[in-house]
Write an enzyme that holds these catalytic residues in place. Structure first.
Site, PDB file in Angstrom:
ATOM      1  NE  ARG A  71      -3.752   2.458   0.763  1.00 55.35           N
ATOM      2  CZ  ARG A  71      -3.612   3.778   0.669  1.00 55.35           C
ATOM      3  NH1 ARG A  71      -2.470   4.308   0.250  1.00 55.35           N
ATOM      4  NH2 ARG A  71      -4.604   4.591   1.011  1.00 55.35           N
ATOM      5  CG  ASP A 108      -6.859   7.509   0.162  1.00 54.69           C
ATOM      6  OD1 ASP A 108      -6.844   6.400  -0.405  1.00 54.69           O
ATOM      7  OD2 ASP A 108      -7.665   7.810   1.054  1.00 54.69           O
ATOM      8  CD  GLU A 142     -10.864   3.528  -2.205  1.00 58.17           C
ATOM      9  OE1 GLU A 142     -11.069   2.298  -2.358  1.00 58.17           O
ATOM     10  OE2 GLU A 142      -9.816   3.995  -1.715  1.00 58.17           O
ATOM     11  NE  ARG A 170      -3.575  -2.711   2.527  1.00 61.10           N
ATOM     12  CZ  ARG A 170      -4.416  -1.720   2.207  1.00 61.10           C
ATOM     13  NH1 ARG A 170      -4.860  -1.624   0.959  1.00 61.10           N
ATOM     14  NH2 ARG A 170      -4.802  -0.853   3.100  1.00 61.10           N
TER      15      ARG A 170
END
Length: 299
Positions: A148, A153, A156, A196
């Site tokens: 990750r 970010d 999505e 992760r």
């Protein structure tokens, strides 16, 4: 025939007869107890182990063995997955390998290849990228780290019944084209609740310099700075990341175009919903739907 000096016992010859009454037998030499030949053969001579040559060779051998062990541990030992990373390696170690699969705009699977081409990775039989990928996704995923990207970010994708967020496909396609099937370097910062590796990711540009992949995505408007208040990791780059995001906003780059004049003319919503705001909205909506009375209860 005289008795040997190492014998346990011996007979002294009788005194020759003497007519001199004053003659006295000479005093016999003191007897010393000797050891047998087998005892002497098995006796350890410790002086051989304290010579300068022996100590020097032992010291060099020990130091070389220890140095080779450290070299193997740091540069040659392959780390198959996130669970194999020792806690003291976070924020210190870095891993070189290639990306086997890109799952979304800020995550991928990484196959560690310690030593790079010097250890045969990429060209030796069984160590070529194509040979490893032939094992199949199921077998390969067990030997890869789920990474990750730290500090960012991305929008999505549609999953778990949630709709796709704008610019999610663009971020995914860019990341696939940039690092998919290519070699990168991962600097792990921590392990999250999904097992992760959260880390910084660097790729080589023209074989000359390393480029921070997360920073490039922020500059292109394909991701935002990670906004969670707890558990955020930036590897000392938070200030650089926030400046890159601000420049992308001012330049109406990527996802930030929706906040400009073009978005107003097209009748779109002026404010951009960040990935964190999107996830918060989805969770709140799911809570409301879960607590809402069913149709039967409403009747």
């Amino acid at each position: 025939m005289p008795w040997p000096s190492w014998a346990f016992w011996r007979h002294d010859p009788p005194d020759p007869p003497s007519d001199d009454p004053k003659h006295e037998r000479p005093a016999a030499p003191p007897r010393t107890k000797s050891t047998s030949w087998d005892t002497t053969l098995n006796k350890t001579d410790w002086s051989h182990y304290t010579t300068f040559q022996t100590i020097a060779i032992s010291s060099v051998t020990t130091a070389t063995t220890f140095a080779l062990y450290l070299l193997y541990k740091k540069y040659v030992r392959r780390v198959p997955n996130a669970a194999s990373i020792k806690p003291d390696s976070f924020h210190k170690a870095s891993y070189y390998g290639f990306v086997t699969r890109v799952g979304d705009g800020d995550g991928f699977h990484f196959f560690h290849t310690p030593g790079g081409r010097l250890m045969g990775w990429g060209w030796a039989p069984g160590r070529r990228t194509a040979d490893i990928m032939k094992r199949g996704a199921k077998a390969t995923n067990k030997q890869t780290m789920s990474v990750r990207m730290a500090g960012i970010d991305a929008p999505e994708m549609a999953h778990f019944g949630r709709p796709e967020q704008p610019w999610a496909k663009e971020a995914l396609e860019w990341l696939k084209g940039s690092i998919g099937g290519r070699y990168v370097r991962v600097r792990p910062l921590k392990q999250d609740q999904y097992q992760r590796v959260v880390g910084l990711v660097e790729r080589w540009r023209w074989g000359v310099w390393r480029q921070d992949v997360g920073l490039v995505m922020l500059r292109r408007g394909l991701a935002t700075v990670y906004e969670a208040k707890i558990g955020s990791e930036f590897g000392g780059k938070e200030g650089v990341y926030r400046k890159a995001e601000e420049r992308a906003k001012r330049g109406r780059v990527g996802m930030w175009r929706d906040a400009g004049m073009v978005a107003w003319l097209l009748g779109r919503k002026g404010a951009v919903e960040t990935p964190r705001a999107y996830k918060t909205r989805m969770v709140e909506g799911e809570k409301v739907a879960k607590n809402a009375p069913s149709a039967d209860m409403a009747k």
